[in-house]
Design a protein around this motif. Structure first.
Motif, mmCIF file in Angstrom:
data_model
loop_
_atom_site.group_PDB
_atom_site.id
_atom_site.type_symbol
_atom_site.label_atom_id
_atom_site.label_comp_id
_atom_site.label_asym_id
_atom_site.label_seq_id
_atom_site.Cartn_x
_atom_site.Cartn_y
_atom_site.Cartn_z
ATOM 1 N N TRP A 1 0.827 -1.198 0.000
ATOM 2 C CA TRP A 1 0.000 0.000 0.000
ATOM 3 C C TRP A 1 0.863 1.251 0.000
ATOM 4 O O TRP A 1 1.910 1.311 0.649
ATOM 5 C CB TRP A 1 -0.910 -0.014 1.230
ATOM 6 N N LYS A 2 0.413 2.269 -0.749
ATOM 7 C CA LYS A 2 1.068 3.576 -0.776
ATOM 8 C C LYS A 2 0.062 4.636 -0.345
ATOM 9 O O LYS A 2 -1.105 4.584 -0.725
ATOM 10 C CB LYS A 2 1.524 3.927 -2.197
ATOM 11 N N SER A 3 0.539 5.614 0.396
ATOM 12 C CA SER A 3 -0.316 6.703 0.839
ATOM 13 C C SER A 3 -0.694 7.591 -0.341
ATOM 14 O O SER A 3 0.193 8.059 -1.060
ATOM 15 C CB SER A 3 0.399 7.546 1.892
ATOM 16 N N PRO A 4 -1.983 7.845 -0.521
ATOM 17 C CA PRO A 4 -2.397 8.793 -1.551
ATOM 18 C C PRO A 4 -1.917 10.220 -1.256
ATOM 19 O O PRO A 4 -1.836 11.052 -2.158
ATOM 20 C CB PRO A 4 -3.927 8.738 -1.520
ATOM 21 N N LEU A 5 -1.580 10.505 0.002
ATOM 22 C CA LEU A 5 -1.121 11.842 0.382
ATOM 23 C C LEU A 5 0.297 12.117 -0.095
ATOM 24 O O LEU A 5 0.569 13.148 -0.688
ATOM 25 C CB LEU A 5 -1.186 12.024 1.903
ATOM 26 N N SER A 6 1.198 11.197 0.198
ATOM 27 C CA SER A 6 2.621 11.429 -0.081
ATOM 28 C C SER A 6 3.191 10.494 -1.143
ATOM 29 O O SER A 6 4.287 10.739 -1.632
ATOM 30 C CB SER A 6 3.429 11.259 1.204
ATOM 31 N N GLY A 7 2.481 9.412 -1.440
ATOM 32 C CA GLY A 7 3.018 8.417 -2.365
ATOM 33 C C GLY A 7 4.019 7.474 -1.709
ATOM 34 O O GLY A 7 4.578 6.597 -2.362
ATOM 35 N N LYS A 8 4.246 7.644 -0.399
ATOM 36 C CA LYS A 8 5.206 6.791 0.310
ATOM 37 C C LYS A 8 4.603 5.422 0.569
ATOM 38 O O LYS A 8 3.415 5.298 0.846
ATOM 39 C CB LYS A 8 5.616 7.426 1.639
ATOM 40 N N LYS A 9 5.457 4.400 0.513
ATOM 41 C CA LYS A 9 5.031 3.030 0.799
ATOM 42 C C LYS A 9 4.827 2.853 2.299
ATOM 43 O O LYS A 9 5.430 3.555 3.117
ATOM 44 C CB LYS A 9 6.069 2.027 0.289
ATOM 45 N N ILE A 10 4.011 1.881 2.631
ATOM 46 C CA ILE A 10 3.636 1.639 4.021
ATOM 47 C C ILE A 10 4.846 1.401 4.924
ATOM 48 O O ILE A 10 4.911 1.936 6.034
ATOM 49 C CB ILE A 10 2.580 0.497 4.141
ATOM 50 N N ASP A 11 5.835 0.626 4.470
ATOM 51 C CA ASP A 11 7.012 0.372 5.309
ATOM 52 C C ASP A 11 7.783 1.653 5.605
ATOM 53 O O ASP A 11 8.296 1.838 6.707
ATOM 54 C CB ASP A 11 7.938 -0.657 4.655
ATOM 55 N N GLN A 12 7.855 2.548 4.625
ATOM 56 C CA GLN A 12 8.544 3.816 4.837
ATOM 57 C C GLN A 12 7.789 4.679 5.847
ATOM 58 O O GLN A 12 8.398 5.318 6.703
ATOM 59 C CB GLN A 12 8.686 4.548 3.500
ATOM 60 N N LEU A 13 6.470 4.687 5.768
ATOM 61 C CA LEU A 13 5.669 5.458 6.727
ATOM 62 C C LEU A 13 5.859 4.936 8.144
ATOM 63 O O LEU A 13 5.997 5.717 9.085
ATOM 64 C CB LEU A 13 4.195 5.427 6.332
ATOM 65 N N ILE A 14 5.869 3.614 8.292
ATOM 66 C CA ILE A 14 6.072 3.030 9.621
ATOM 67 C C ILE A 14 7.478 3.329 10.124
ATOM 68 O O ILE A 14 7.673 3.676 11.289
ATOM 69 C CB ILE A 14 5.760 1.513 9.599
ATOM 70 N N GLU A 15 8.446 3.236 9.234
ATOM 71 C CA GLU A 15 9.833 3.547 9.600
ATOM 72 C C GLU A 15 9.958 4.988 10.085
ATOM 73 O O GLU A 15 10.742 5.283 10.983
ATOM 74 C CB GLU A 15 10.725 3.323 8.375
ATOM 75 N N ASN A 16 9.178 5.907 9.521
ATOM 76 C CA ASN A 16 9.239 7.326 9.878
ATOM 77 C C ASN A 16 8.556 7.667 11.199
ATOM 78 O O ASN A 16 8.699 8.782 11.687
ATOM 79 C CB ASN A 16 8.623 8.184 8.772
ATOM 80 N N LEU A 17 7.797 6.720 11.783
ATOM 81 C CA LEU A 17 7.161 6.975 13.077
ATOM 82 C C LEU A 17 8.231 7.154 14.150
ATOM 83 O O LEU A 17 9.285 6.506 14.111
ATOM 84 C CB LEU A 17 6.250 5.806 13.473
ATOM 85 N N ASP A 18 7.964 8.006 15.136
ATOM 86 C CA ASP A 18 8.943 8.169 16.210
ATOM 87 C C ASP A 18 8.966 6.914 17.085
ATOM 88 O O ASP A 18 8.011 6.131 17.114
ATOM 89 C CB ASP A 18 8.673 9.442 17.025
ATOM 90 N N ALA A 19 10.073 6.743 17.786
ATOM 91 C CA ALA A 19 10.307 5.527 18.580
ATOM 92 C C ALA A 19 9.226 5.318 19.630
ATOM 93 O O ALA A 19 8.781 4.184 19.859
ATOM 94 C CB ALA A 19 11.687 5.589 19.236
ATOM 95 N N GLU A 20 8.774 6.380 20.280
ATOM 96 C CA GLU A 20 7.742 6.278 21.313
ATOM 97 C C GLU A 20 6.433 5.736 20.732
ATOM 98 O O GLU A 20 5.775 4.879 21.328
ATOM 99 C CB GLU A 20 7.509 7.664 21.953
ATOM 100 N N THR A 21 6.062 6.225 19.562
ATOM 101 C CA THR A 21 4.837 5.779 18.894
ATOM 102 C C THR A 21 4.932 4.296 18.551
ATOM 103 O O THR A 21 3.980 3.539 18.744
ATOM 104 C CB THR A 21 4.592 6.616 17.618
ATOM 105 N N LYS A 22 6.092 3.868 18.052
ATOM 106 C CA LYS A 22 6.282 2.452 17.681
ATOM 107 C C LYS A 22 6.243 1.555 18.914
ATOM 108 O O LYS A 22 5.752 0.439 18.870
ATOM 109 C CB LYS A 22 7.624 2.266 16.975
ATOM 110 N N LYS A 23 6.772 2.068 20.028
ATOM 111 C CA LYS A 23 6.854 1.281 21.263
ATOM 112 C C LYS A 23 5.492 1.080 21.906
ATOM 113 O O LYS A 23 5.245 0.065 22.569
ATOM 114 C CB LYS A 23 7.807 1.990 22.232
ATOM 115 N N ASN A 24 4.574 2.031 21.693
ATOM 116 C CA ASN A 24 3.312 2.024 22.416
ATOM 117 C C ASN A 24 2.142 1.434 21.614
ATOM 118 O O ASN A 24 1.008 1.872 21.762
ATOM 119 C CB ASN A 24 2.964 3.437 22.874
#
Length: 167
Positions: free
Chosen positions: A140-163
């Motif tokens: 899946w790619k975001s219609p907003l940015s065209g970024k792939k799902i893995d890239q979007l998840i990678e861009n999340l801050d560490a706290e968000t990923k941890k929780n």
């Protein structure tokens, strides 16, 4: 692909948040809408008030002949069946359903009857929709940015990923 996010952080007449979402699925399997895939359930802290009850979220992919405007009207009726209250922004709620993606279209409808912004404007910052989306469609790619799902998840801050937790 049409993606819907279903969330809850208050019990409803159908039970706890997870049972509420399970019951909610039933409203998306009928002559007008068909569920194609369901993600696991994910638990996160409420945003922005972490002292509110934790949220349980799931994402479903659906197929429908409804337009985006018809779909949001249907969703609002479903939320009513779960006694959804809209008294305060970000308040705890029994049922919250958002259209995350509607066939990769960017849709903005604002009139006296409807306020609809697809994709959800904060979709790319929300782990509780990104992880379930990846579970449904790894490409899946975001219609907003065209970024792939893995890239979007990678861009999340560490706290968000941890929780975030699969339950």
């Amino acid at each position: 692909m049409i993606l819907l996010s279903l969330g809850s952080n208050l019990p409803s007449k159908f039970g706890d948040s997870k049972n509420t979402i399970l019951k909610c699925y039933e409203f998306f399997n009928n002559n007008d809408i068909k569920i194609l895939k369901k993600s696991s359930f994910y638990e996160t802290f409420a945003i922005p008030n972490k002292s509110d009850p934790k949220f349980v979220n799931s994402v479903i992919s659906v197929e429908t002949k409804f337009s985006a405007e018809e779909l949001i009207k249907y969703i609002l009726k479903v939320e009513e069946k779960f006694d959804r209250k809209r008294e305060q922004i970000n308040a705890p709620r029994t049922c919250d359903i958002d259209i995350l993606d509607f066939n990769s279209e960017i849709i903005n409808i604002f009139n006296k009857n409807i306020s609809l912004e697809i994709p959800h404007p904060r979709l790319e910052q929300r782990s509780f929709v990104l992880y379930p989306i990846r579970e449904i469609d790894k490409n899946w790619k975001s219609p907003l940015s065209g970024k792939k799902i893995d890239q979007l998840i990678e861009n999340l801050d560490a706290e968000t990923k941890k929780n975030i937790t699969i339950i």
